[in-house]
Structures are given as C-alpha cells and as structure tokens.
Design a protein around this motif. Structure first.
Motif, mmCIF file in Angstrom:
data_model
loop_
_atom_site.group_PDB
_atom_site.id
_atom_site.type_symbol
_atom_site.label_atom_id
_atom_site.label_comp_id
_atom_site.label_asym_id
_atom_site.label_seq_id
_atom_site.Cartn_x
_atom_site.Cartn_y
_atom_site.Cartn_z
ATOM 1 N N PHE A 80 37.593 31.618 45.051
ATOM 2 C CA PHE A 80 37.073 30.340 44.567
ATOM 3 C C PHE A 80 35.551 30.238 44.743
ATOM 4 O O PHE A 80 34.853 29.701 43.884
ATOM 5 C CB PHE A 80 37.757 29.187 45.312
ATOM 6 C CG PHE A 80 37.236 27.826 44.943
ATOM 7 C CD1 PHE A 80 37.601 27.235 43.746
ATOM 8 C CD2 PHE A 80 36.360 27.143 45.783
ATOM 9 C CE1 PHE A 80 37.113 25.987 43.380
ATOM 10 C CE2 PHE A 80 35.869 25.896 45.434
ATOM 11 C CZ PHE A 80 36.249 25.316 44.235
ATOM 12 N N ASN A 81 35.046 30.774 45.841
ATOM 13 C CA ASN A 81 33.618 30.670 46.149
ATOM 14 C C ASN A 81 32.812 31.875 45.666
ATOM 15 O O ASN A 81 31.682 32.079 46.118
ATOM 16 C CB ASN A 81 33.416 30.487 47.655
ATOM 17 C CG ASN A 81 33.863 29.113 48.119
ATOM 18 O OD1 ASN A 81 33.652 28.120 47.423
ATOM 19 N ND2 ASN A 81 34.490 29.051 49.283
ATOM 20 N N TYR A 82 33.410 32.665 44.773
ATOM 21 C CA TYR A 82 32.721 33.843 44.232
ATOM 22 C C TYR A 82 32.539 33.642 42.721
ATOM 23 O O TYR A 82 33.366 34.076 41.924
ATOM 24 C CB TYR A 82 33.534 35.107 44.486
ATOM 25 C CG TYR A 82 33.568 35.558 45.923
ATOM 26 C CD1 TYR A 82 32.833 36.666 46.351
ATOM 27 C CD2 TYR A 82 34.347 34.890 46.868
ATOM 28 C CE1 TYR A 82 32.872 37.092 47.670
ATOM 29 C CE2 TYR A 82 34.388 35.305 48.190
ATOM 30 C CZ TYR A 82 33.651 36.409 48.585
ATOM 31 O OH TYR A 82 33.695 36.820 49.892
ATOM 32 N N PRO A 83 31.450 33.007 42.308
ATOM 33 C CA PRO A 83 31.270 32.728 40.877
ATOM 34 C C PRO A 83 31.110 33.988 40.029
ATOM 35 O O PRO A 83 31.303 33.938 38.814
ATOM 36 C CB PRO A 83 29.989 31.883 40.850
ATOM 37 C CG PRO A 83 29.282 32.195 42.124
ATOM 38 C CD PRO A 83 30.356 32.469 43.129
ATOM 39 N N ASN A 84 30.783 35.105 40.668
ATOM 40 C CA ASN A 84 30.613 36.344 39.907
ATOM 41 C C ASN A 84 31.914 37.133 39.777
ATOM 42 O O ASN A 84 31.936 38.219 39.208
ATOM 43 C CB ASN A 84 29.541 37.231 40.536
ATOM 44 C CG ASN A 84 29.742 37.444 42.027
ATOM 45 O OD1 ASN A 84 30.487 36.707 42.665
ATOM 46 N ND2 ASN A 84 29.082 38.449 42.581
ATOM 47 N N VAL A 85 33.023 36.586 40.309
ATOM 48 C CA VAL A 85 34.344 37.200 40.111
ATOM 49 C C VAL A 85 35.042 36.459 38.974
ATOM 50 O O VAL A 85 35.314 35.260 39.064
ATOM 51 C CB VAL A 85 35.208 37.142 41.387
ATOM 52 C CG1 VAL A 85 36.601 37.687 41.106
ATOM 53 C CG2 VAL A 85 34.543 37.926 42.515
ATOM 54 N N VAL A 86 35.321 37.185 37.904
ATOM 55 C CA VAL A 86 35.964 36.601 36.719
ATOM 56 C C VAL A 86 37.386 37.145 36.642
ATOM 57 O O VAL A 86 37.586 38.365 36.623
ATOM 58 C CB VAL A 86 35.187 36.947 35.434
ATOM 59 C CG1 VAL A 86 35.872 36.327 34.221
ATOM 60 C CG2 VAL A 86 33.740 36.481 35.538
ATOM 61 N N ILE A 87 38.357 36.247 36.621
ATOM 62 C CA ILE A 87 39.765 36.647 36.647
ATOM 63 C C ILE A 87 40.379 36.495 35.264
ATOM 64 O O ILE A 87 40.344 35.422 34.670
ATOM 65 C CB ILE A 87 40.541 35.802 37.672
ATOM 66 C CG1 ILE A 87 39.958 36.027 39.081
ATOM 67 C CG2 ILE A 87 42.029 36.143 37.653
ATOM 68 C CD1 ILE A 87 40.466 35.058 40.117
ATOM 69 N N HIS A 88 40.933 37.595 34.752
ATOM 70 C CA HIS A 88 41.600 37.596 33.449
ATOM 71 C C HIS A 88 43.094 37.806 33.667
ATOM 72 O O HIS A 88 43.496 38.779 34.319
ATOM 73 C CB HIS A 88 41.083 38.722 32.557
ATOM 74 C CG HIS A 88 39.602 38.695 32.306
ATOM 75 N ND1 HIS A 88 39.040 37.974 31.278
ATOM 76 C CD2 HIS A 88 38.578 39.305 32.951
ATOM 77 C CE1 HIS A 88 37.727 38.155 31.297
ATOM 78 N NE2 HIS A 88 37.425 38.962 32.302
ATOM 79 N N GLU A 89 43.909 36.928 33.127
ATOM 80 C CA GLU A 89 45.350 37.156 33.120
ATOM 81 C C GLU A 89 45.706 37.867 31.831
ATOM 82 O O GLU A 89 45.492 37.341 30.734
ATOM 83 C CB GLU A 89 46.116 35.833 33.204
ATOM 84 C CG GLU A 89 47.622 36.012 33.178
ATOM 85 C CD GLU A 89 48.387 34.691 33.140
ATOM 86 O OE1 GLU A 89 49.552 34.701 32.683
ATOM 87 O OE2 GLU A 89 47.816 33.661 33.542
ATOM 88 N N GLY A 90 46.217 39.075 31.944
ATOM 89 C CA GLY A 90 46.545 39.797 30.724
ATOM 90 C C GLY A 90 46.888 41.250 30.995
ATOM 91 O O GLY A 90 46.910 41.719 32.134
ATOM 92 N N ASP A 91 47.156 41.958 29.918
ATOM 93 C CA ASP A 91 47.594 43.346 29.949
ATOM 94 C C ASP A 91 46.383 44.257 29.748
ATOM 95 O O ASP A 91 45.724 44.206 28.705
ATOM 96 C CB ASP A 91 48.624 43.559 28.832
ATOM 97 C CG ASP A 91 49.254 44.937 28.864
ATOM 98 O OD1 ASP A 91 48.733 45.836 29.555
ATOM 99 O OD2 ASP A 91 50.279 45.121 28.176
#
Length: 272
Positions: A80-91
């Motif tokens: 949550f506190n890492y704005p440079n981590v982008v999470i993608h849900e997918g294959d």
C-alpha cells in the motif's frame, strides 16, 4: 517495511509453491542485481516474498503480474505504501510485453514459474525482442538443465535451441524443496537469460528454423537423414558440412541455422 500478507493456502491448479527461505531470497536478489532506475516485472509474486527485497534494492518501478485473484488483496495491502509497485491481475501468457515497456527502459523480468507455463511464457518473452533486457526465473531444475544444455548432452533439445538462439543462458544455482511451502517433490533452479543485442547466428526465417528444429527432434534416436526426409536430402546436408547420419542432439544452434538458411536460399536465391 511492507505489511505481512494474510495466510493463503497454495493452489495446486496454479502450481503454487511459496518461497520462504530468506537466505535463498537474498541470493536470488543478489543474482538479479537490481539497480536504481531498473524497470522490473515480477511474474507470479505470490505473497510478495521476493517482491519486497526487489523493490527495496532497486527503488524503481516494479510491476507484478498475478493470476490468482485471491492473492491480489493481500498484495495491495502489503504494498500500500509503495507507489512504485504496480499490481496487475491477469495471465502473464496474455501480456503484451512490448506495450508494457512503452517508451521506458527494457524490462527485467523475474519470477518463480510453475512448470505448465514455463515454456510458452519463455516463447512469449523471446518474441518481445528488445523489450526485454534480461530474465531471471526459478524453474524446475530439469527445465533449467534443458535450457542451459550443450550439444551432444542428453538434455539438449528443442527448448535448448530455442533459448540459445535468442539468449545467453546461465544456470546459476539449485534450490532445495525445503525453501518452499508447501514443499515441491523436485529441486528447482535459478536461470538467467540475456537476449543477444545482435544474434550470433541469425536465421533468414525464424519460423522455418524452429519448424526444422521441431522436425529434427521428432524422433531423437533417428538420424537427420531420416527425420528431415522430404525437406533436405543427404547430399545437401553433406554440402553444408553436416553428416546426414548424425542425430539431432549433436547439432549446434549454428548448424540448425545453416540448414534453415539453405532451405530459404534454395527457394528465394537469397545468400548469407
């Protein structure tokens, strides 16, 4: 420090074995050598055991691709506190890696890959060309052995030729089942694949090359004369300085390329 993810039961259908050993995690991060400004992509972050030390080491943008939707909420809380981590849900098999790169630096791709997606994912990443700077994967040891094999060894085959046509392949180290929860039944290994800036043995037609490789390895115990019958004859192989009685596992990448390029030149008149 990121928040700890909630407990998640590994799912067999996703081939999940979560890495837990901090010593192994640290060794993997050292092997990757993340640097400030890197564009990292992690495939299958699971519960973020490798994600956190990667982003701490690099400080740059880290994109994670996770198929299991039940893991996504935990990852969002954890980072949550890492704005440079982008999470993608997918294959990961459906991602357009050229599009993901955009105008930024080439991607450094990492991941602990289940057996069932390892080969098709490698093919997809190799097709992305210069969008990928390098890849560090944890795979079943037998797959890494095939990727890094040398000609005339028992592990040398189609996957070896595919990978080594495109990349420098390095088998780095083995990981014991004890490093995971739940424990897999086999050893894993870390492999580094670095795509060539310029191919050492470029094929005129890569699709044809890999079709020739597929056909040649169709029956490993038979000779090239038999396996490539109808595509190239013994006299043509001899003219290419390749003995027709050899078995496919004895040929180098360069020799497979030589055969494929001859087939193109025979049809088009093109020369190297």
């Amino acid at each position: 420090m990121a928040s700890r993810p909630p407990i998640h039961r590994a799912r067999k259908r996703f081939g999940q074995n979560f890495l837990r050993d901090p010593g192994v995690i640290a060794r993997i991060v050292r092997a990757i050598g993340p640097r400030e400004g890197d564009r990292l992509v992690e495939i299958g972050p699971g519960q973020g055991a490798l994600t956190e030390p990667l982003v701490e080491a690099a400080g740059g943008r880290l994109e994670v691709i996770e198929l299991d939707r039940d893991l996504i909420p935990g990852l969002r809380v954890q980072f949550f506190n890492y704005p440079n981590v982008v999470i993608h849900e997918g294959d990961a098999l459906k991602v357009d890696y050229r599009f993901l790169r955009g105008e930024g630096p080439a991607l450094r791709v990492v991941g602990n890959l289940p057996y069932n997606i390892s080969t098709p994912l490698l093919v997809r990443l190799l097709e992305a060309g210069d969008a990928v700077a390098d890849m560090h994967f944890m795979l079943q040891k037998e797959v890494v052995d095939r990727l890094a094999a040398v000609p005339s060894s028992t592990d040398w085959g189609r996957l070896s030729v595919l990978a080594q046509y495109h990349c420098r392949v390095e088998s780095l180290f083995t990981v014991s089942p004890a490093a995971f929860v739940p424990r897999p039944k086999i050893d894993s290994a870390i492999v580094r694949l670095t795509p060539y800036a310029a191919l050492p043995h470029p094929a005129h037609d890569e699709a044809l090359l890999f079709d020739v490789v597929r056909q040649a390895f169709g029956q490993r115990r038979k000779t090239l004369r038999n396996n490539l019958k109808g595509r190239i004859d013994a006299a043509a192989l001899e003219a290419l300085d390749i003995e027709p009685g050899r078995r496919p596992q004895t040929l180098t990448v360069e020799e497979f390329v030589r055969i494929a390029n001859h087939l193109v030149e025979t049809v088009t008149g093109e020369t190297s």
